[in-house]
Design a protein around this motif. Sequence first.
Motif, short mmCIF file in Angstrom:
data_model
loop_
_atom_site.label_atom_id
_atom_site.label_comp_id
_atom_site.label_asym_id
_atom_site.label_seq_id
_atom_site.Cartn_x
_atom_site.Cartn_y
_atom_site.Cartn_z
N VAL A 173 -17.35 -22.21 -19.85
CA VAL A 173 -16.26 -23.19 -19.93
C VAL A 173 -15.15 -22.80 -18.96
O VAL A 173 -14.56 -23.65 -18.29
CB VAL A 173 -15.73 -23.31 -21.37
CG1 VAL A 173 -14.56 -24.28 -21.44
CG2 VAL A 173 -16.85 -23.77 -22.31
N GLU A 174 -14.86 -21.52 -18.86
CA GLU A 174 -13.85 -21.05 -17.91
C GLU A 174 -14.27 -21.33 -16.48
O GLU A 174 -13.45 -21.75 -15.64
CB GLU A 174 -13.61 -19.56 -18.12
CG GLU A 174 -12.93 -19.22 -19.43
CD GLU A 174 -12.84 -17.74 -19.69
OE1 GLU A 174 -11.96 -17.33 -20.48
OE2 GLU A 174 -13.65 -16.97 -19.11
N LEU A 175 -15.55 -21.10 -16.18
CA LEU A 175 -16.05 -21.40 -14.83
C LEU A 175 -15.93 -22.89 -14.54
O LEU A 175 -15.47 -23.29 -13.46
CB LEU A 175 -17.51 -20.96 -14.71
CG LEU A 175 -18.19 -21.35 -13.39
CD1 LEU A 175 -17.58 -20.59 -12.22
CD2 LEU A 175 -19.69 -21.11 -13.47
N ALA A 176 -16.34 -23.72 -15.49
CA ALA A 176 -16.27 -25.17 -15.28
C ALA A 176 -14.83 -25.63 -15.09
O ALA A 176 -14.55 -26.53 -14.30
CB ALA A 176 -16.90 -25.90 -16.47
N ALA A 177 -13.91 -25.00 -15.82
CA ALA A 177 -12.49 -25.34 -15.65
C ALA A 177 -12.04 -25.06 -14.22
O ALA A 177 -11.36 -25.90 -13.60
CB ALA A 177 -11.65 -24.55 -16.64
N ARG A 178 -12.43 -23.92 -13.68
CA ARG A 178 -12.05 -23.60 -12.30
C ARG A 178 -12.71 -24.55 -11.31
O ARG A 178 -12.07 -25.01 -10.35
CB ARG A 178 -12.43 -22.15 -11.97
CG ARG A 178 -11.67 -21.10 -12.77
CD ARG A 178 -11.86 -19.72 -12.17
NE ARG A 178 -13.26 -19.29 -12.17
CZ ARG A 178 -13.83 -18.65 -13.19
NH1 ARG A 178 -13.16 -18.40 -14.29
NH2 ARG A 178 -15.10 -18.27 -13.10
N GLN A 179 -13.97 -24.83 -11.53
CA GLN A 179 -14.69 -25.68 -10.58
C GLN A 179 -14.23 -27.14 -10.65
O GLN A 179 -14.40 -27.88 -9.69
CB GLN A 179 -16.19 -25.57 -10.83
CG GLN A 179 -16.76 -24.20 -10.50
CD GLN A 179 -18.27 -24.14 -10.58
OE1 GLN A 179 -18.90 -24.98 -11.24
NE2 GLN A 179 -18.87 -23.16 -9.94
N SER A 180 -13.66 -27.54 -11.79
CA SER A 180 -13.24 -28.93 -11.94
C SER A 180 -11.85 -29.19 -11.39
O SER A 180 -11.40 -30.34 -11.36
CB SER A 180 -13.26 -29.32 -13.42
OG SER A 180 -12.23 -28.65 -14.14
N SER A 227 -19.86 -21.48 -5.29
CA SER A 227 -20.06 -22.06 -6.64
C SER A 227 -21.40 -21.66 -7.22
O SER A 227 -21.52 -21.44 -8.43
CB SER A 227 -19.93 -23.59 -6.59
OG SER A 227 -21.00 -24.19 -5.88
N ARG A 228 -22.43 -21.52 -6.37
CA ARG A 228 -23.74 -21.08 -6.86
C ARG A 228 -23.71 -19.61 -7.28
O ARG A 228 -24.27 -19.25 -8.32
CB ARG A 228 -24.81 -21.32 -5.78
CG ARG A 228 -25.14 -22.78 -5.57
CD ARG A 228 -26.32 -22.96 -4.64
NE ARG A 228 -26.00 -22.63 -3.26
CZ ARG A 228 -25.47 -23.48 -2.38
NH1 ARG A 228 -25.19 -24.72 -2.76
NH2 ARG A 228 -25.22 -23.12 -1.14
N ARG A 257 -23.53 -28.78 -10.50
CA ARG A 257 -23.08 -29.77 -11.48
C ARG A 257 -24.17 -30.02 -12.53
O ARG A 257 -23.89 -30.03 -13.73
CB ARG A 257 -22.72 -31.09 -10.79
CG ARG A 257 -22.19 -32.15 -11.77
CD ARG A 257 -22.33 -33.56 -11.22
NE ARG A 257 -21.57 -33.82 -10.04
CZ ARG A 257 -20.38 -34.41 -10.01
NH1 ARG A 257 -19.80 -34.79 -11.15
NH2 ARG A 257 -19.76 -34.64 -8.87
N ASP A 258 -25.40 -30.22 -12.07
CA ASP A 258 -26.51 -30.49 -12.99
C ASP A 258 -26.68 -29.37 -14.00
O ASP A 258 -26.88 -29.61 -15.20
CB ASP A 258 -27.82 -30.67 -12.22
CG ASP A 258 -27.74 -31.77 -11.19
OD1 ASP A 258 -27.23 -32.85 -11.52
OD2 ASP A 258 -28.19 -31.54 -10.05
N GLU A 259 -26.61 -28.13 -13.52
CA GLU A 259 -26.90 -26.99 -14.40
C GLU A 259 -25.75 -26.72 -15.38
O GLU A 259 -26.00 -26.33 -16.53
CB GLU A 259 -27.21 -25.75 -13.57
CG GLU A 259 -28.50 -25.84 -12.78
CD GLU A 259 -29.73 -26.10 -13.66
OE1 GLU A 259 -29.71 -25.73 -14.85
OE2 GLU A 259 -30.70 -26.67 -13.15
N VAL A 260 -24.52 -26.93 -14.95
CA VAL A 260 -23.40 -26.77 -15.88
C VAL A 260 -23.49 -27.83 -16.96
O VAL A 260 -23.34 -27.54 -18.16
CB VAL A 260 -22.05 -26.86 -15.13
CG1 VAL A 260 -20.89 -26.86 -16.12
CG2 VAL A 260 -21.90 -25.70 -14.15
#
Length: 234
Positions: free
Chosen positions: A98-105, A216-217, A71-74
């Motif tokens: 942004v695509e990665l963050a969308a999946r992780q969110s 996730s890492r 979370r911190d690094e994104v």
Amino acid sequence: MPTLKPKRTFVYSSDNARRALEAALADRCEVNRTNMSQEIEGILIDALVPHDGGLAEMAMTRIYYGQTGVRDEVSTAFCDAAAVYDWDTGLSDLRPLVELAARQSLGSLIDASKEEDDGSRPVYHLKTCWDSVCSRLHHVCENDPGSREALSAAVDEGVARDLSRALEGGNRGVEARAFFDVVLRNWAVLGGFTYTYRSLMDVVELADEWPETARSREDLKSCLCSVAAARGGE
């Protein structure tokens, strides 16, 4: 004399694997004038930690040292992007992130009703920045109504403003993924826009959950390495 340095036992899968690895390591030790521990450590670090000298290396080194998390690094990457991209810089190379963050969110929510001890609301900054994203979409619709970008923006301006109203109204369950979806569907308009990244930084920080797992890492490392590679190394 016993050493206080940390140790880990390595178990070979077979005698053939042991003979091959030990012979190869012995050669490297002789050539480099090192010992097997030094060579094994170097090989593992080279294989597991990025060495692009930039985004991926710094982020994953902090994570592996236990200083930060995914979370911190994104969030940090979006913060850095907000400082780089001007009002209308053009396309960004951060779409993979942004695509990665969308999946992780996916499944994460933002509680817009939360207040700090002083009565301020953490979503205020997000709401302000997201309003600028809404205005950017509206601007495209007004100034180039026949373009492909305007057709998408015309639909998503309403979606974006609904999210803004949910933040303003103190909705306890604003979907974090929705912000990323709006940005990705309108990438040509929002990908190089500073307030896009200011908004997404806040979304990441305010989401009630963010995955901090081996997957996730690894996904973050792969994503940042791809961004670095596209930049020709950093």
